[in-house]
Design an enzyme around this catalytic site. Sequence first.
Site, PDB file in Angstrom:
ATOM      1  CE  LYS A  18       0.773   1.635   4.696  1.00  0.00           C
ATOM      2  NZ  LYS A  18       1.521   3.084   4.867  1.00  0.00           N
ATOM      3  CG  ASP A 143      -1.032   0.268   7.708  1.00  0.00           C
ATOM      4  OD1 ASP A 143      -1.581   1.183   7.478  1.00  0.00           O
ATOM      5  OD2 ASP A 143      -0.086   0.208   7.493  1.00  0.00           O
TER       6      ASP A 143
HETATM    7  C1  CDM Z   1       1.846   5.058   9.384  1.00  0.00           C
HETATM    8  C2  CDM Z   1       0.996   3.803   8.745  1.00  0.00           C
HETATM    9  O1  CDM Z   1       1.795   3.492   7.784  1.00  0.00           O
HETATM   10  C3  CDM Z   1       0.353   4.418   8.114  1.00  0.00           C
HETATM   11  O2  CDM Z   1      -0.672   3.520   6.571  1.00  0.00           O
HETATM   12  C4  CDM Z   1       0.444   3.181   9.963  1.00  0.00           C
HETATM   13  O3  CDM Z   1      -0.284   3.416  10.766  1.00  0.00           O
HETATM   14  C5  CDM Z   1       1.223   2.374  10.837  1.00  0.00           C
HETATM   15  O4  CDM Z   1       0.466   0.729  10.750  1.00  0.00           O
HETATM   16  P1  CDM Z   1       1.279  -0.334  11.457  1.00  0.00           P
HETATM   17  O5  CDM Z   1       3.012  -0.012  11.038  1.00  0.00           O
HETATM   18  O6  CDM Z   1       0.193  -1.202  11.181  1.00  0.00           O
HETATM   19  O7  CDM Z   1       1.123   0.493  13.315  1.00  0.00           O
HETATM   20  P2  CDM Z   1       1.422  -0.757  14.171  1.00  0.00           P
HETATM   21  O8  CDM Z   1       2.108  -1.905  14.017  1.00  0.00           O
HETATM   22  O9  CDM Z   1      -0.252  -1.193  14.561  1.00  0.00           O
HETATM   23  O10 CDM Z   1       2.026   0.155  14.874  1.00  0.00           O
HETATM   24  C6  CDM Z   1       3.660   0.044  15.179  1.00  0.00           C
HETATM   25  C7  CDM Z   1       3.410   1.435  16.799  1.00  0.00           C
HETATM   26  O11 CDM Z   1       3.003   2.642  16.035  1.00  0.00           O
HETATM   27  C8  CDM Z   1       2.280   3.705  16.729  1.00  0.00           C
HETATM   28  N1  CDM Z   1       1.332   3.903  15.942  1.00  0.00           N
HETATM   29  C9  CDM Z   1       1.203   3.410  14.470  1.00  0.00           C
HETATM   30  C10 CDM Z   1      -0.463   3.745  14.264  1.00  0.00           C
HETATM   31  C11 CDM Z   1      -0.837   5.162  14.401  1.00  0.00           C
HETATM   32  N2  CDM Z   1      -2.314   5.352  14.147  1.00  0.00           N
HETATM   33  N3  CDM Z   1      -0.788   5.298  15.879  1.00  0.00           N
HETATM   34  C12 CDM Z   1       0.420   4.883  16.427  1.00  0.00           C
HETATM   35  O12 CDM Z   1       1.188   5.680  17.619  1.00  0.00           O
HETATM   36  C13 CDM Z   1       1.762   2.686  17.982  1.00  0.00           C
HETATM   37  O13 CDM Z   1       3.430   3.302  18.502  1.00  0.00           O
HETATM   38  C14 CDM Z   1       2.064   1.276  17.944  1.00  0.00           C
HETATM   39  O14 CDM Z   1       3.510   0.522  18.393  1.00  0.00           O
HETATM   40  N1  ATP Z   2       5.586 -11.080   7.382  1.00  0.00           N
HETATM   41  C1  ATP Z   2       6.668 -10.309   7.838  1.00  0.00           C
HETATM   42  N2  ATP Z   2       7.053  -8.934   6.729  1.00  0.00           N
HETATM   43  C2  ATP Z   2       7.424  -8.156   6.827  1.00  0.00           C
HETATM   44  N3  ATP Z   2       7.485  -7.356   8.096  1.00  0.00           N
HETATM   45  C3  ATP Z   2       7.480  -8.109   9.082  1.00  0.00           C
HETATM   46  C4  ATP Z   2       6.561  -9.256   8.947  1.00  0.00           C
HETATM   47  N4  ATP Z   2       6.228 -10.013  10.118  1.00  0.00           N
HETATM   48  C5  ATP Z   2       6.549  -9.316  10.947  1.00  0.00           C
HETATM   49  N5  ATP Z   2       7.374  -7.289  10.499  1.00  0.00           N
HETATM   50  C6  ATP Z   2       8.273  -6.724  11.728  1.00  0.00           C
HETATM   51  O1  ATP Z   2       7.425  -6.111  11.375  1.00  0.00           O
HETATM   52  C7  ATP Z   2       8.515  -4.781  10.823  1.00  0.00           C
HETATM   53  C8  ATP Z   2       7.092  -3.814  10.067  1.00  0.00           C
HETATM   54  O2  ATP Z   2       7.324  -4.315   8.519  1.00  0.00           O
HETATM   55  P1  ATP Z   2       6.420  -3.873   7.109  1.00  0.00           P
HETATM   56  O3  ATP Z   2       7.238  -4.333   6.452  1.00  0.00           O
HETATM   57  O4  ATP Z   2       4.622  -4.146   7.567  1.00  0.00           O
HETATM   58  O5  ATP Z   2       7.086  -2.179   7.410  1.00  0.00           O
HETATM   59  P2  ATP Z   2       6.025  -0.907   7.313  1.00  0.00           P
HETATM   60  O6  ATP Z   2       6.135  -1.031   5.326  1.00  0.00           O
HETATM   61  O7  ATP Z   2       7.144  -0.390   7.162  1.00  0.00           O
HETATM   62  O8  ATP Z   2       4.975  -0.535   7.512  1.00  0.00           O
HETATM   63  P3  ATP Z   2       3.226   0.184   7.883  1.00  0.00           P
HETATM   64  O9  ATP Z   2       3.268   1.165   7.036  1.00  0.00           O
HETATM   65  O10 ATP Z   2       2.288  -0.305   8.043  1.00  0.00           O
HETATM   66  O11 ATP Z   2       4.730   0.977   8.818  1.00  0.00           O
HETATM   67  C9  ATP Z   2       8.507  -5.366  10.158  1.00  0.00           C
HETATM   68  O12 ATP Z   2      10.150  -4.685  10.563  1.00  0.00           O
HETATM   69  C10 ATP Z   2       9.495  -7.175  10.943  1.00  0.00           C
HETATM   70  O13 ATP Z   2      10.255  -6.812  11.616  1.00  0.00           O
END
Ligand code: CDM
Ligand code: ATP
Length: 292
Positions: A18, A143
Site C-alpha cells: 500500500k 494497517d
Molecule cells: C503509518 C501507517 O503506515 C499509515 O498507513 C500506519 O498507521 C502504521 O501502521 P502499522 O505499521 O500497522 O503500525 P502498528 O504495528 O499498528 O504500530 C506500530 C507502532 O506505531 C505507533 N502507531 C501506529 C499507528 C498509529 N495510528 N499510531 C501510532 O502511534 C504505535 O506506537 C505502535 O506501537
Molecule cells: N511477514 C512480515 N513481513 C515483514 N515484516 C514483518 C513481518 N512480520 C513481522 N514483521 C516486522 O514488522 C516490521 C514492519 O514491517 P512492515 O514491512 O510492515 O513495515 P512498514 O512497511 O513500514 O509498514 P507500515 O507502513 O505499516 O508502517 C518489520 O521490521 C518486521 O520486524
Amino acid sequence: MKRSTAACKAISLPAPAKINLMLHITGQRPDGYHELQTVFQFLDYSDQLHFRLNHHQQINLLTPFEGLPAEQNLIVRAAKLLQQHTGTTLGTDIEIDKILPAGGGLGGGSSNAATTLVALNQLWQTNLTQHQLAELGLALGADVPVFIHGFAAWAEGVGEALQPIVPTQDWLLVICPNVHVSTGEIFCHKKLTRSSKPIKFATALVGDMRNDCQSLVSELYPEVKKALDWASAFAPTLMTGTGACIFSHFDQQSKAEDILARVPGDWQAFVARGVNTSPLFIELDKIASVNH
Ligand SMILES: C[C@](O)(CO)[C@H](O)COP(=O)(O)OP(=O)(O)OC[C@H]1O[C@@H](n2ccc(N)nc2=O)[C@H](O)[C@@H]1O
Ligand SMILES: Nc1ncnc2c1ncn2[C@@H]1O[C@H](COP(=O)(O)OP(=O)(O)OP(=O)(O)O)[C@@H](O)[C@H]1O
C-alpha cells in the site's frame, strides 16, 4: 461480494503493498496511538504467499526471515490468532516469495497478516465475515483492516475507519532508500507534527497532499531526504507511511520506467501501478469464477 468457499488443500494468494497518498496526524489517543487521516491505495506489486493444509494444528513457516523469529512474524501471529479465535484443529505449512522491503512504509508485514487471515479463513473453512477478519487483524497492526477490505480508502481513527475513495490510478516510481525506519520510533518522537487540522473527505484528494511524518523522517534519515530531493526533480513525490520508501506520480508507464533507469544504484526501486482494488481480491475473484 460473494466469493466461493469451496474446500481446497492449498491456496496461493498475493499480499500487495500500500501507499499513503496523503497522511495527516490530527491527534493522539490516551493509549498513545495517533489519530490519522490518510488515503490508502494499493500497488500492483505483491509478495506471494502459499498455504498448504495440515491436520496437525501446526503453523509452519517454511521460508526463513533473516533476523525475525517465526513466532514474531506477522504471518505466524495471524495464523495463530485465527486458530485460537475459531478453535479449528487444522494447521498450515506456509511459504512466501518476499519482494516488499520490510519497514519501508509499504505495509508489507500488515499485508502478509491480512492475506494470511483471508487465505486461512478459506482453507480452514472457518467462515468469518470480512468485518470479523478486519477486527481480528487490527490487533496485529493498524494497517491490516484496509488490506482485508481491499478497496482504496479514506481512513480515519488509527487507520481502521474506512470509506471507499477513487484516486487516479497513476504509474508510480517507488524508491526505497537504504535505511529501515521504525514506525514506533517516528510515532514516539517529540518533534512529530501531531496537531494537523482535520480535513473533510471531500477535500482528501485536492490541495495539500502532504505526509506529516515526512519532514521528521527526512531530518532523522538524510538518505530519505536525498531520495525525495532527487525524485522531486522529475515528478510530484511523497513519502509513504513512516517511510523510508517514497513514490513519484507519472501518467505513463514508459515515463516512470525512463526515470527508474536513472535511479542511483544504491537505492532499490521499482515501477508499479497504483490500483483501487487490491490484487488480493482480484485473485480471489479469479479463483471464485474458476470454481463456479
Ligand atoms: C503509518 C501507517 O503506515 C499509515 O498507513 C500506519 O498507521 C502504521 O501502521 P502499522 O505499521 O500497522 O503500525 P502498528 O504495528 O499498528 O504500530 C506500530 C507502532 O506505531 C505507533 N502507531 C501506529 C499507528 C498509529 N495510528 N499510531 C501510532 O502511534 C504505535 O506506537 C505502535 O506501537
Ligand atoms: N511477514 C512480515 N513481513 C515483514 N515484516 C514483518 C513481518 N512480520 C513481522 N514483521 C516486522 O514488522 C516490521 C514492519 O514491517 P512492515 O514491512 O510492515 O513495515 P512498514 O512497511 O513500514 O509498514 P507500515 O507502513 O505499516 O508502517 C518489520 O521490521 C518486521 O520486524
